[in-house]
Design an enzyme around this catalytic site. Structure first.
Site, mmCIF file in Angstrom:
data_model
loop_
_atom_site.group_PDB
_atom_site.id
_atom_site.type_symbol
_atom_site.label_atom_id
_atom_site.label_comp_id
_atom_site.label_asym_id
_atom_site.label_seq_id
_atom_site.Cartn_x
_atom_site.Cartn_y
_atom_site.Cartn_z
ATOM 1 C CG HIS A 107 -0.190 0.132 2.527
ATOM 2 N ND1 HIS A 107 0.487 -0.929 3.087
ATOM 3 C CD2 HIS A 107 -0.004 1.169 3.369
ATOM 4 C CE1 HIS A 107 1.045 -0.554 4.220
ATOM 5 N NE2 HIS A 107 0.778 0.729 4.414
ATOM 6 C CG ASP A 109 1.429 5.043 4.751
ATOM 7 O OD1 ASP A 109 0.952 3.938 5.056
ATOM 8 O OD2 ASP A 109 2.620 5.350 4.959
ATOM 9 C CG HIS A 260 4.945 1.201 2.933
ATOM 10 N ND1 HIS A 260 4.453 2.380 2.433
ATOM 11 C CD2 HIS A 260 4.299 1.008 4.107
ATOM 12 C CE1 HIS A 260 3.573 2.894 3.269
ATOM 13 N NE2 HIS A 260 3.447 2.072 4.287
ATOM 14 N NE ARG A 275 2.454 5.858 10.178
ATOM 15 C CZ ARG A 275 2.106 5.925 8.907
ATOM 16 N NH1 ARG A 275 2.525 5.019 8.066
ATOM 17 N NH2 ARG A 275 1.327 6.880 8.472
#
Ligand SMILES: [Fe+2]
Length: 287
Positions: A107, A109, A260, A275
């Protein structure tokens, strides 16, 4: 590559010919414009940057993100912010026995909003003994490897993206009303299938697996066939860089260039990552 900034001597050691480099000689706690510009230049060149032995405190992590622009709040958390309070943009991702990993799928983000994030910064706080690697796919390489007739066919196509069931399930845990609000505030959005990078001008195959629901204008079976083909196509390891995390590693990646996938093979071992993302612009295609 070696570049000398006014602050330090920086080295970038490529991990693969296409994508990913290990960076040495940069102090990530220095958010001065010169330092941020040096990091950003390396990011545009390599797509994913890895920094070893770089454990940042949460406040340092936030300061680094702010150097690159406006931090973005995950849409679900945006809905949970109480009036008058400051929304938190730093997220702890904790995999534990009763909370399995949830990102073991290719995907980019938050592509289900009109202006998805431009970059992400991920810190390894606590890592399992083995497993839990992260993979990134270089979507520039994926596009540039296509034959010219295939590039012509994909150029200009538009894909509808929408929030995934995994995220909706997370919202439902806060109540049906929250899930309805999420759907209402973030309806499906259209993005180009081929995305032009706003700063380098290179084209990327803008795919985001579970967030893509249809290629606009195609019959359902045609759309499904091409979406399946695209998912399969970016699985080619020649497009990938893979990182095995050590505690204190930090990665920064360009969301406009990459997909990723966070492997889940460490489950049920514990893992703690931290994150945040930085706001981006509306994706576009320019020939
Ligand atoms: Fe992600």
């Amino acid at each position: 590559m070696t570049l000398t900034s006014s602050l330090s001597k920086v080295t970038a050691t490529p991990v693969t010919p296409n994508i990913g480099a290990v960076i040495d000689g940069i102090d990530l706690t220095d958010s001065s414009p010169d330092n941020i510009a040096a990091i950003y230049q390396l990011l545009l060149e390599h797509g994913v940057l890895f920094f070893r032995n770089s454990m940042l405190e949460p406040e340092q992590h936030k300061a680094l993100a702010k150097g690159f622009g406006k931090p973005s709040i995950f849409p679900l958390f945006e809905l949970l912010v109480k009036p008058g309070s400051e929304p938190e943009f730093l997220t702890d991702i904790v995999d534990a026995h009763d909370d399995p990993p949830k990102a073991d799928i290719w995907h980019t983000d938050v592509t289900w909003v009109a202006e998805p994030p431009k970059l992400a910064i991920l810190q390894a706080v606590d890592v399992p003994e083995s497993g839990g690697d992260t993979l990134w796919a270089d979507l520039h390489a994926a596009y540039e490897t296509l034959s010219p007739p295939m590039q012509d066919f994909f150029d200009g196509l538009v894909v509808t993206h929408r929030v995934s069931e995994v995220i909706l399930d997370a919202a439902r845990r806060g109540g049906e009303k929250l899930a309805s609000m999420l759907l209402e505030k973030f309806p499906p959005v259209q993005h180009p299938l081929i995305r032009t990078h706003p700063e380098t001008g290179r084209k990327a195959l803008f795919v985001a697996d579970e967030f893509m629901i249809a290629i606009d204008g195609m019959h359902e079976d045609e759309s499904q066939m091409w979406l399946d083909w695209l998912r399969d196509y970016i699985n080619n390891p020649n497009f990938h860089v893979r990182w095995s995390w050590t505690q204190g590693d930090l990665a920064i990646w360009d969301e406009r260039r990459t997909n990723h996938r966070a492997l889940s093979n460490h489950y049920p071992s514990y893992r703690h990552m931290r994150r945040c993302t930085v706001a981006g612009d509306k994706p576009y295609f320019k020939d």
